[in-house]
Motif scaffolding. Sequence first.
Motif, short mmCIF file in Angstrom:
data_model
loop_
_atom_site.label_atom_id
_atom_site.label_comp_id
_atom_site.label_asym_id
_atom_site.label_seq_id
_atom_site.Cartn_x
_atom_site.Cartn_y
_atom_site.Cartn_z
N ASN A 44 0.83 -1.19 0.00
CA ASN A 44 0.00 0.00 0.00
C ASN A 44 0.88 1.25 0.00
N SER B 113 -0.48 7.43 -4.34
CA SER B 113 -1.53 6.79 -3.53
C SER B 113 -2.94 7.24 -3.95
N ASN C 179 -6.08 7.78 -6.54
CA ASN C 179 -6.53 6.99 -7.69
C ASN C 179 -6.24 7.77 -8.98
N GLU C 180 -6.40 7.10 -10.12
CA GLU C 180 -5.95 7.68 -11.39
C GLU C 180 -6.61 9.02 -11.71
N ARG C 181 -7.92 9.07 -11.46
CA ARG C 181 -8.62 10.31 -11.81
C ARG C 181 -8.24 11.45 -10.87
N GLN C 182 -8.11 11.13 -9.59
CA GLN C 182 -7.69 12.17 -8.64
C GLN C 182 -6.30 12.69 -9.02
N ARG C 183 -5.42 11.74 -9.40
CA ARG C 183 -4.04 12.12 -9.74
C ARG C 183 -4.03 13.06 -10.94
N ASN D 217 -7.02 13.49 0.74
CA ASN D 217 -6.16 12.30 0.75
C ASN D 217 -4.68 12.67 0.84
#
Lengths: 170, 212
Positions: free
Chosen positions: B121, B154, B156-160, B197
């Motif tokens: 993780n 850490s 997710n793809e869309r947040q990144r 996050n």
Amino acid sequence: MTDPTAHPDTKTEVDELLAAYLDNELTETERSLVETRLAEDESFRSRLDELDRAWDMLDALPKADLDDEKFVRTTVEMITVAASQEIQAYEQQRKRTALARQVGIALGIVALVGMGYMLTQWRLGRPDRVLVENLPVIENVDELERVDNIEFLEALRKEGLFTGETSDES
Amino acid sequence: MSISESTARRYELQDPDVRLMLLVRDDDAAAFEELMLRYQRRVVTVLEHLVGKRDLAEDLAQDVFMRVYRSRKSYVPGSRFSTWLFTIVNNVASNARRSLARRKEVQVTNAAEQSGSQPANPMERIATAASGMMPTRQLDKSEMGSIVRQAVESLNERQRMAVLLSKFEEMSYADIAETMGMSVQAIKSLLSRARANLKEALQPYLQEGTVP
């Protein structure tokens, strides 16, 4: 619009409001209300500070250190190669299309000539076919001329003599 | 989607990069090189954080610019140039991640078995990164960069993607929404969760950049 003066039920709502404030995505009125609450609410101010500092830490992310000229050169070379391959593929496709068109035209001409020939033959052969069809009558024309009984001739026609299909043949 | 002449004209007047792209449309090679020089580092940076590999990021960036060049004849300015460009970046990155995910299906299991004590993780990795057992000390630049990178990984793809476009490209919610094919409200929620996050992941380092 979320009312920034109200105390939101969840942390999510507060975060969304503060994120939009930090990203300068609030209207003037919303911004003003958030700023009023920031002045009054210590926990609200503290959360904004934490989110903002975490965001600022992203400045530590390494940026791409690139050889600009080399990158441009190699990319342009790749595009040139790809473009040349595309042109070749296009040329080949064009040649194939032209060949297919020529073959199609040639086949069309052959078909037309064939059809013309068949039509001509059919037209030219028509009088002969009539003669052939009437051959039994022609062969017996002298005898038939002597018959003056129309009922007898009618009976011969029914028997199929004039078409060459007598009951004896069948 | 058709773009009205007035919209195209507006973006042409407002955005110098749109004007450059219109020159590229007319086969101006120098304009294309200028556009690449302006954007290539930004594109590679975003792609590197999206796919996690520098070499792959450079290959994908070249793919992005090839797509730009190939699309030049049909280009009509319906948004800022950067919005259009990063829409292509997003698509290229999504395709690459799908390919990588298919290839990694087996590798991930093996790597997890071989890694032993290394936490899988990313959040846990951050917590154990930079000598967590050592006394409190100031983080150096590379350590901080590594920790922040892991924090971004850490997400997710869309947040990144939304974070990278917001932070590095300074895009508005509307432009990010257009780039990612989502609604403005969805981007608002996405970025809010991403910020929370990140704050969670970086909490131990928020106080003066120290390792506990």
